[in-house]
Scaffold this motif. Structure first.
Motif, PDB file in Angstrom:
ATOM      1  N   CYS A 285       0.831  -1.207   0.000  1.00 12.56           N
ATOM      2  CA  CYS A 285       0.000   0.000   0.000  1.00 12.56           C
ATOM      3  C   CYS A 285       0.863   1.253   0.000  1.00 12.56           C
ATOM      4  O   CYS A 285       0.679   2.146  -0.823  1.00 12.56           O
ATOM      5  N   GLY A 286       1.808   1.333   0.919  1.00 14.78           N
ATOM      6  CA  GLY A 286       2.688   2.494   0.970  1.00 14.78           C
ATOM      7  C   GLY A 286       3.524   2.634  -0.281  1.00 14.78           C
ATOM      8  O   GLY A 286       3.786   3.756  -0.749  1.00 14.78           O
ATOM      9  N   LEU A 287       3.946   1.504  -0.842  1.00 16.95           N
ATOM     10  CA  LEU A 287       4.741   1.512  -2.066  1.00 16.95           C
ATOM     11  C   LEU A 287       3.965   2.170  -3.210  1.00 16.95           C
ATOM     12  O   LEU A 287       4.498   3.030  -3.935  1.00 16.95           O
ATOM     13  N   PHE A 288       2.691   1.792  -3.371  1.00 18.56           N
ATOM     14  CA  PHE A 288       1.901   2.358  -4.469  1.00 18.56           C
ATOM     15  C   PHE A 288       1.426   3.771  -4.170  1.00 18.56           C
ATOM     16  O   PHE A 288       1.291   4.585  -5.088  1.00 18.56           O
ATOM     17  N   THR A 289       1.180   4.082  -2.905  1.00 17.38           N
ATOM     18  CA  THR A 289       0.883   5.483  -2.572  1.00 17.38           C
ATOM     19  C   THR A 289       2.059   6.361  -2.969  1.00 17.38           C
ATOM     20  O   THR A 289       1.897   7.391  -3.629  1.00 17.38           O
ATOM     21  N   GLY A 290       3.265   5.930  -2.578  1.00 19.05           N
ATOM     22  CA  GLY A 290       4.453   6.706  -2.907  1.00 19.05           C
ATOM     23  C   GLY A 290       4.737   6.760  -4.392  1.00 19.05           C
ATOM     24  O   GLY A 290       5.091   7.814  -4.930  1.00 19.05           O
ATOM     25  N   LEU A 291       4.565   5.629  -5.079  1.00 16.87           N
ATOM     26  CA  LEU A 291       4.847   5.586  -6.514  1.00 16.87           C
ATOM     27  C   LEU A 291       3.914   6.509  -7.295  1.00 16.87           C
ATOM     28  O   LEU A 291       4.364   7.290  -8.149  1.00 16.87           O
ATOM     29  N   ILE A 292       2.620   6.437  -7.034  1.00 18.99           N
ATOM     30  CA  ILE A 292       1.667   7.266  -7.782  1.00 18.99           C
ATOM     31  C   ILE A 292       1.863   8.742  -7.452  1.00 18.99           C
ATOM     32  O   ILE A 292       1.812   9.605  -8.344  1.00 18.99           O
ATOM     33  N   LEU A 293       2.114   9.063  -6.188  1.00 22.68           N
ATOM     34  CA  LEU A 293       2.398  10.453  -5.838  1.00 22.68           C
ATOM     35  C   LEU A 293       3.647  10.945  -6.563  1.00 22.68           C
ATOM     36  O   LEU A 293       3.684  12.076  -7.072  1.00 22.68           O
ATOM     37  N   ALA A 294       4.657  10.101  -6.634  1.00 25.85           N
ATOM     38  CA  ALA A 294       5.886  10.485  -7.347  1.00 25.85           C
ATOM     39  C   ALA A 294       5.619  10.669  -8.832  1.00 25.85           C
ATOM     40  O   ALA A 294       6.132  11.605  -9.459  1.00 25.85           O
ATOM     41  N   GLN A 295       4.816   9.791  -9.413  1.00 20.03           N
ATOM     42  CA  GLN A 295       4.502   9.917 -10.839  1.00 20.03           C
ATOM     43  C   GLN A 295       3.706  11.171 -11.137  1.00 20.03           C
ATOM     44  O   GLN A 295       3.755  11.686 -12.256  1.00 20.03           O
ATOM     45  N   MET A 296       2.984  11.682 -10.140  1.00 18.87           N
ATOM     46  CA  MET A 296       2.237  12.923 -10.321  1.00 18.87           C
ATOM     47  C   MET A 296       3.049  14.149  -9.912  1.00 18.87           C
ATOM     48  O   MET A 296       2.540  15.266  -9.947  1.00 18.87           O
ATOM     49  N   GLY A 297       4.295  13.937  -9.487  1.00 18.15           N
ATOM     50  CA  GLY A 297       5.185  15.057  -9.187  1.00 18.15           C
ATOM     51  C   GLY A 297       5.114  15.620  -7.787  1.00 18.15           C
ATOM     52  O   GLY A 297       5.595  16.728  -7.542  1.00 18.15           O
ATOM     53  N   PHE A 298       4.562  14.855  -6.825  1.00 15.30           N
ATOM     54  CA  PHE A 298       4.386  15.386  -5.473  1.00 15.30           C
ATOM     55  C   PHE A 298       5.553  15.080  -4.526  1.00 15.30           C
ATOM     56  O   PHE A 298       5.496  15.415  -3.346  1.00 15.30           O
ATOM     57  N   ASN A 299       6.592  14.417  -5.005  1.00 13.13           N
ATOM     58  CA  ASN A 299       7.833  14.210  -4.245  1.00 13.13           C
ATOM     59  C   ASN A 299       7.601  13.698  -2.816  1.00 13.13           C
ATOM     60  O   ASN A 299       7.973  14.354  -1.833  1.00 13.13           O
ATOM     61  N   PRO A 300       6.982  12.531  -2.668  1.00 16.43           N
ATOM     62  CA  PRO A 300       6.645  12.034  -1.332  1.00 16.43           C
ATOM     63  C   PRO A 300       7.883  11.679  -0.510  1.00 16.43           C
ATOM     64  O   PRO A 300       8.946  11.363  -1.055  1.00 16.43           O
ATOM     65  N   ILE A 301       7.712  11.724   0.807  1.00 20.86           N
ATOM     66  CA  ILE A 301       8.715  11.216   1.744  1.00 20.86           C
ATOM     67  C   ILE A 301       8.150   9.934   2.340  1.00 20.86           C
ATOM     68  O   ILE A 301       7.106   9.959   2.995  1.00 20.86           O
ATOM     69  N   ILE A 302       8.809   8.812   2.090  1.00 24.92           N
ATOM     70  CA  ILE A 302       8.340   7.520   2.588  1.00 24.92           C
ATOM     71  C   ILE A 302       9.218   7.098   3.756  1.00 24.92           C
ATOM     72  O   ILE A 302      10.455   7.040   3.633  1.00 24.92           O
ATOM     73  N   LEU A 303       8.590   6.808   4.885  1.00 20.04           N
ATOM     74  CA  LEU A 303       9.291   6.431   6.103  1.00 20.04           C
ATOM     75  C   LEU A 303       9.010   4.963   6.410  1.00 20.04           C
ATOM     76  O   LEU A 303       7.850   4.570   6.579  1.00 20.04           O
TER      77      LEU A 303
ATOM     78  N   LYS B 275      12.640   3.754  -8.953  1.00 21.34           N
ATOM     79  CA  LYS B 275      11.769   4.574  -9.790  1.00 21.34           C
ATOM     80  C   LYS B 275      11.202   5.747  -8.998  1.00 21.34           C
ATOM     81  O   LYS B 275      11.148   6.883  -9.498  1.00 21.34           O
ATOM     82  N   ILE B 276      10.791   5.492  -7.764  1.00 20.47           N
ATOM     83  CA  ILE B 276      10.254   6.560  -6.915  1.00 20.47           C
ATOM     84  C   ILE B 276      11.316   7.627  -6.678  1.00 20.47           C
ATOM     85  O   ILE B 276      11.048   8.828  -6.768  1.00 20.47           O
ATOM     86  N   ILE B 277      12.541   7.193  -6.399  1.00 26.62           N
ATOM     87  CA  ILE B 277      13.623   8.141  -6.129  1.00 26.62           C
ATOM     88  C   ILE B 277      13.952   8.953  -7.386  1.00 26.62           C
ATOM     89  O   ILE B 277      14.154  10.175  -7.327  1.00 26.62           O
ATOM     90  N   GLU B 278      13.994   8.297  -8.550  1.00 24.96           N
ATOM     91  CA  GLU B 278      14.273   8.998  -9.807  1.00 24.96           C
ATOM     92  C   GLU B 278      13.230  10.078 -10.096  1.00 24.96           C
ATOM     93  O   GLU B 278      13.536  11.109 -10.707  1.00 24.96           O
ATOM     94  N   LEU B 279      11.996   9.854  -9.631  1.00 25.62           N
ATOM     95  CA  LEU B 279      10.905  10.799  -9.876  1.00 25.62           C
ATOM     96  C   LEU B 279      10.833  11.902  -8.820  1.00 25.62           C
ATOM     97  O   LEU B 279       9.932  12.746  -8.875  1.00 25.62           O
ATOM     98  N   GLY B 280      11.758  11.896  -7.863  1.00 27.55           N
ATOM     99  CA  GLY B 280      11.805  12.961  -6.868  1.00 27.55           C
ATOM    100  C   GLY B 280      11.351  12.568  -5.481  1.00 27.55           C
ATOM    101  O   GLY B 280      11.326  13.416  -4.573  1.00 27.55           O
ATOM    102  N   GLY B 281      10.979  11.289  -5.284  1.00 28.46           N
ATOM    103  CA  GLY B 281      10.595  10.838  -3.961  1.00 28.46           C
ATOM    104  C   GLY B 281      11.799  10.597  -3.077  1.00 28.46           C
ATOM    105  O   GLY B 281      12.925  10.440  -3.551  1.00 28.46           O
ATOM    106  N   GLU B 282      11.564  10.567  -1.779  1.00 24.70           N
ATOM    107  CA  GLU B 282      12.619  10.306  -0.788  1.00 24.70           C
ATOM    108  C   GLU B 282      12.194   9.117   0.059  1.00 24.70           C
ATOM    109  O   GLU B 282      11.041   9.057   0.514  1.00 24.70           O
ATOM    110  N   ILE B 283      13.103   8.177   0.279  1.00 25.84           N
ATOM    111  CA  ILE B 283      12.785   6.981   1.063  1.00 25.84           C
ATOM    112  C   ILE B 283      13.803   6.843   2.181  1.00 25.84           C
ATOM    113  O   ILE B 283      15.018   6.857   1.941  1.00 25.84           O
ATOM    114  N   ARG B 284      13.298   6.718   3.397  1.00 26.47           N
ATOM    115  CA  ARG B 284      14.170   6.553   4.562  1.00 26.47           C
ATOM    116  C   ARG B 284      13.883   5.215   5.225  1.00 26.47           C
ATOM    117  O   ARG B 284      12.758   4.978   5.687  1.00 26.47           O
TER     118      ARG B 284
END
Length: 538
Positions: A109-127, A220-229
């Motif tokens: 669930c968190g993976l796809f929340t983060g992926l779709i947000l990243a694909q839409m340009g919202f640069n999510p932070i995933i913890l 892919k999430i990171i390449e799109l501007g997401g951050e994963i910790r």
């Protein structure tokens, strides 16, 4: 395109059968039929020695008026215009958007929340409180081999979530009118999953493939501007006047955000306690407890497929069973893993939890599934935390019954049904690691559950001959079929009493498996994106 539903052909039909069926059904020429796309393929095995394949086909034509074809077949429900199954993003982040959404948890669930947000340009932070999937796999296999448990990196916690160490089943009964499940599977294929998962009726991936896929999706999430910790545990959700303002991490760092997704999974009990203490509204919900049962896979194949057992299209056979007991309880099979193993799945010390896992090949000698009994909120006075307390009690009791070494308590089905002293295992060798301890399972679950399972197993034996054979193995306990709490949310997917908090997936009580969790993650991402756009424009 035109869609044909319920196209039925023999299991061993030849390569031209589909094309010939379409030509005859629609009365068209071979030149007019450009392409046949298999949208779905399943099978009907009710007559096990005469199994039928069932297709849903999308057809592309040349020099053919599709509207005329549809008019000719307007009374035939099996011939319809193909629906638009493409995924459409609901928003795109503006360049000047300063706020970043936070996603807690990196299971499906968190993976796809983060992926779709990243694909839409919202640069999510995933913890994610656990480790990256590769390091997590090392910790998990160390526990299985040596009994050395890392409570923050195991089957339940870490990148990929509990689904990573499972059969990787990708089918669900949730309603999906917008074909979000197809988007989930398409992203998995892009990350390296077999292309067949798009169309087979019961797709699965297996643990080893899932590990590699999750790593690629992370990149892919990171390449799109997401951050994963990783190894980043959220200690507190910050709330002011019923509005989320951010999160506080274990090291004291505060991340400010008014859009926080809770994709914590069904085993983050400490986080549930924190939410309860903060006043986030929770309700008790039903869950189930029971055992893992194992048989030789060959027995299940023969019972389900007869002379067709071993056919490459069919693969290792599965089953789905349910029995309604005289007491009013229901006993059912859950998370069936053909050609798999029973695995240790605890995330807490001095506790034993079982789960099932298969690789893509499903080639292990045993079939296993959970055989579980429903537990209702009324069984613990509707207290949202008492379900967790019951799970813990059963898991710690199982640890003691197993010898207090993370070995699991186990018993032959014959001995369990007769209520006699446990004897050594026979023809069916238990697959659980570290090991099992043969013992009396009658004290491992509440009396109502033991009584219900003893009633159900002979009933299941009538549906699958040999299911209740003496040498079949029971291994305990299975307690984490689903979350015992639901974090209630509104139609906008936000908590009913905490604005900006988005309860999601299995841990919040809105999914049950990889596919449904992924679908819920997409819905959450869309809701977060639309609310962020609304807030930024106001």
């Amino acid at each position: 395109m035109i869609r044909l539903n319920e196209v039925k052909l023999p299991l061993d039909h030849d390569d031209d059968a589909l094309r010939n069926f379409v030509l005859n059904k629609l009365s068209i020429t071979t030149e007019q039929l450009v392409d046949i796309h298999i949208f779905k393929r399943g099978y009907d095995a009710r007559k096990r020695n005469k199994i039928t394949l069932i297709y849903t086909l999308d057809l592309t034509f040349d020099n053919l008026d599709e509207d005329q074809v549809l008019t000719r077949f307007e009374d035939d429900q099996l011939v319809r215009k193909s629906p638009d199954t493409s995924y459409k993003y609901v928003a795109q982040a503006p360049a000047d958007l300063e706020e970043r959404p936070v996603v807690i948890g990196m299971g499906p669930c968190g993976l796809f929340t983060g992926l779709i947000l990243a694909q839409m340009g919202f640069n999510p932070i995933i913890l994610e409180r656990g480790k990256s999937v590769h390091e997590r796999a090392k910790d998990t296999f160390r526990f299985w081999r040596k009994g050395e448990l890392n409570t923050e990196s195991n089957v339940q916690f870490g990148e990929g979530g509990a689904g990573t160490f499972s059969d990787g089943k990708l089918y669900s009964q949730v309603k999906d009118p917008n074909f979000l499940g197809l988007k989930v599977k398409q992203e998995f294929v892009a990350a390296g999953a077999p292309a067949e998962i798009i169309y087979v009726s019961k797709p699965h991936i297996g643990t080893f493939k899932l590990v590699t896929m999750v790593e690629r999706m992370r990149r892919k999430i990171i390449e799109l501007g997401g951050e994963i910790r990783f190894e980043t545990r959220v200690e507190e959700i910050n709330i002011v006047d019923n509005q989320v303002t951010g999160v506080t991490l274990r090291d004291g760092e505060v991340i400010n955000s008014k859009h926080v997704t809770l994709a914590i999974g069904h085993s983050a009990r400490d986080t549930v306690q924190m939410l309860h203490d903060k006043g986030v509204y929770l309700e008790a919900q039903s869950f189930s407890v029971g055992f893992r049962i194992e048989h030789k896979q060959q027995l299940i194949d023969q019972a389900r497929f007869g002379s067709n057992a071993g056919h490459p299209i069919l693969g290792a056979a599965d089953y789905k069973l349910v029995h309604h007991c005289k007491s009013g309880r229901s006993v059912y099979s859950f998370c069936m893993c053909p050609g798999g193993v029973v695995v240790a799945a605890t995330s807490e010390t001095e506790a034993v939890v079982t789960n099932g896992m298969s690789q893509y090949s499903r080639s292990e000698r045993n079939a296993n599934s959970a055989i579980v009994v429903g537990v209702a909120p009324s069984d613990f006075d509707n207290d949202p935390l008492q379900g967790i307390a019951l799970q813990r009690k059963l898991e710690r009791n199982a640890y003691i019954l197993g010898g207090s070494t993370y070995q699991a308590p186990a018993q032959r089905v014959g001995d369990f049904l007769k209520g006699v002293e446990a004897k050594p295992y026979g023809d069916v060798e238990p697959s659980y690691k570290p090991e099992v301890t043969m013992t009396d399972l009658s004290t491992s679950l509440p009396d109502f559950a033991i009584e219900a399972i003893r009633e159900a197993l002979p009933a299941f034996n009538k549906k699958i001959p040999g299911f209740a054979q003496d040498d079949a193995m029971l291994t305990g306990v299975e307690t984490r079929t689903s979350s015992p709490v639901q974090i209630k949310r509104n139609a906008d997917y936000q908590s009913i009493n905490t604005k900006g908090l988005y309860p999601a997936g299995e841990g919040a009580g809105y999914a049950g498996g990889i596919l449904s969790a992924g679908i819920d993650g997409i819905k959450i991402a869309e809701a977060v994106a639309l609310d962020m756009l609304k807030a930024s424009s106001s």
